[in-house]
Design a protein around this motif. Structure first.
Motif, PDB file in Angstrom:
ATOM      1  N   VAL A  37       0.862  -1.177   0.000  1.00 23.90           N
ATOM      2  CA  VAL A  37       0.000   0.000   0.000  1.00 23.90           C
ATOM      3  C   VAL A  37       0.900   1.228   0.000  1.00 23.90           C
ATOM      4  N   VAL A  38       0.692   2.113  -0.964  1.00 25.35           N
ATOM      5  CA  VAL A  38       1.383   3.400  -0.991  1.00 25.35           C
ATOM      6  C   VAL A  38       0.280   4.453  -0.953  1.00 25.35           C
ATOM      7  N   LYS A  92       3.864   7.423   1.645  1.00 27.79           N
ATOM      8  CA  LYS A  92       4.305   6.468   2.658  1.00 27.79           C
ATOM      9  C   LYS A  92       3.803   5.094   2.237  1.00 27.79           C
ATOM     10  N   ALA A  93       4.387   4.047   2.831  1.00 31.05           N
ATOM     11  CA  ALA A  93       3.990   2.688   2.470  1.00 31.05           C
ATOM     12  C   ALA A  93       3.737   1.834   3.709  1.00 31.05           C
ATOM     13  N   VAL A 124      12.633  -1.665  -4.022  1.00 34.66           N
ATOM     14  CA  VAL A 124      12.039  -0.687  -4.946  1.00 34.66           C
ATOM     15  C   VAL A 124      11.534   0.532  -4.173  1.00 34.66           C
ATOM     16  N   LEU A 125      10.875   0.313  -3.028  1.00 37.94           N
ATOM     17  CA  LEU A 125      10.402   1.446  -2.229  1.00 37.94           C
ATOM     18  C   LEU A 125      11.579   2.311  -1.771  1.00 37.94           C
ATOM     19  N   ASP A 126      12.688   1.670  -1.427  1.00 40.50           N
ATOM     20  CA  ASP A 126      13.887   2.396  -1.018  1.00 40.50           C
ATOM     21  C   ASP A 126      14.452   3.229  -2.171  1.00 40.50           C
ATOM     22  N   GLU A 127      14.456   2.649  -3.382  1.00 38.89           N
ATOM     23  CA  GLU A 127      14.924   3.395  -4.561  1.00 38.89           C
ATOM     24  C   GLU A 127      14.137   4.687  -4.738  1.00 38.89           C
ATOM     25  N   PRO A 131       9.199   5.808   2.619  1.00 36.86           N
ATOM     26  CA  PRO A 131       9.363   5.096   3.887  1.00 36.86           C
ATOM     27  C   PRO A 131       8.251   4.072   4.131  1.00 36.86           C
ATOM     28  N   ILE A 132       8.650   2.921   4.676  1.00 36.64           N
ATOM     29  CA  ILE A 132       7.677   1.919   5.098  1.00 36.64           C
ATOM     30  C   ILE A 132       7.341   2.241   6.548  1.00 36.64           C
ATOM     31  N   ILE A 133       6.117   2.669   6.781  1.00 35.00           N
ATOM     32  CA  ILE A 133       5.666   3.105   8.097  1.00 35.00           C
ATOM     33  C   ILE A 133       5.425   1.907   9.012  1.00 35.00           C
TER      34      ILE A 133
END
Length: 166
Positions: A37-38, A92-93, A124-127, A131-133
C-alpha cells in the motif's frame, strides 16, 4: 445528517488498484505474495499492489503482466498516485505478506518466494525513497488486508491468528 457510503475496492492476485476516501481497498490470498500500500494521508488517496513475484527478468514476454512483479508494478503504482495529485514527499507505504507457506528441506533460494518478494518490495520502495511506516511480514500463514485512506490504517486478518491493525 448525511450518510456517506463507502465501498471496498477488491484487488486480485497480480493486480493493482487505486482508491480515494471514504472507499477502502482490499486484497486476500496473500501467502508468499506481498500487499504493498502506498498512500498520501493528507489527500486521502492510496494504491494497493498484490505482488506475486520479485522481478520480471525471467518473465516470458508473450503473456507479460507488469502487475505481477515488484520491479514493474511499484513504479506504476507510484507514478499513478503522483498523476492523481499525490505529493512525492508525502508518500508512505505499508506492507504485509511474504509468508513461507511450505517448509522445504532444501536451501534453494528459488523456494524462498515470500522472503524474496519482501526484499524486492523493500528495495524498490527504497529506490523511490518511500518510507515503510509499518509492516506485517513473513510467518507461515496467509493474510487478507484492507486499507482505509481515510484513517491510514491497514487492517490485517491472518489465518488462525486473528486480526490486527498497523
Amino acid at each position: 445528517m448525511k450518510v456517506i457510503e463507502s465501498k471496498a475496492i477488491k484487488v486480485g492476485i497480480a493486480d493493482l488498484k487505486f482508491v480515494k476516501a471514504p472507499d477502502t481497498i482490499r486484497t486476500s490470498g496473500l501467502g508468499s505474495c506481498v500487499g504493498v500500500v502506498v498512500y498520501d494521508a493528507t489527500i486521502k488517496i492510496a494504491g494497493l499492489a498484490h505482488v506475486m513475484l520479485p522481478d520480471s527478468q525471467s518473465a516470458k514476454k508473450t503473456d507479460f503482466n507488469q502487475h505481477k512483479y515488484a520491479d514493474t508494478v511499484i513504479p506504476t503504482l507510484i507514478d499513478t498516485l503522483l498523476n492523481q495529485g499525490a505529493r512525492k514527499f508525502a508518500l508512505k507505504a505499508k506492507i504485509a505478506g511474504g509468508a513461507q507457506m511450505f517448509s522445504f528441506s532444501s536451501k534453494n533460494d528459488m523456494l524462498r518466494v515470500g522472503e524474496r518478494n519482501v526484499e524486492a518490495v523493500k528495495g524498490v520502495l527504497d529506490e523511490y525513497r518511500i518510507p515503510i511506516i509499518s509492516e506485517d511480514i513473513y510467518g507461515s500463514s496467509g493474510r487478507t488486508i484492507e486499507f482505509s485512506p481515510e484513517t491510514s490504517i491497514l487492517h490485517i486478518r491472518t489465518v488462525s491468528q486473528g486480526a490486527k491493525e498497523i
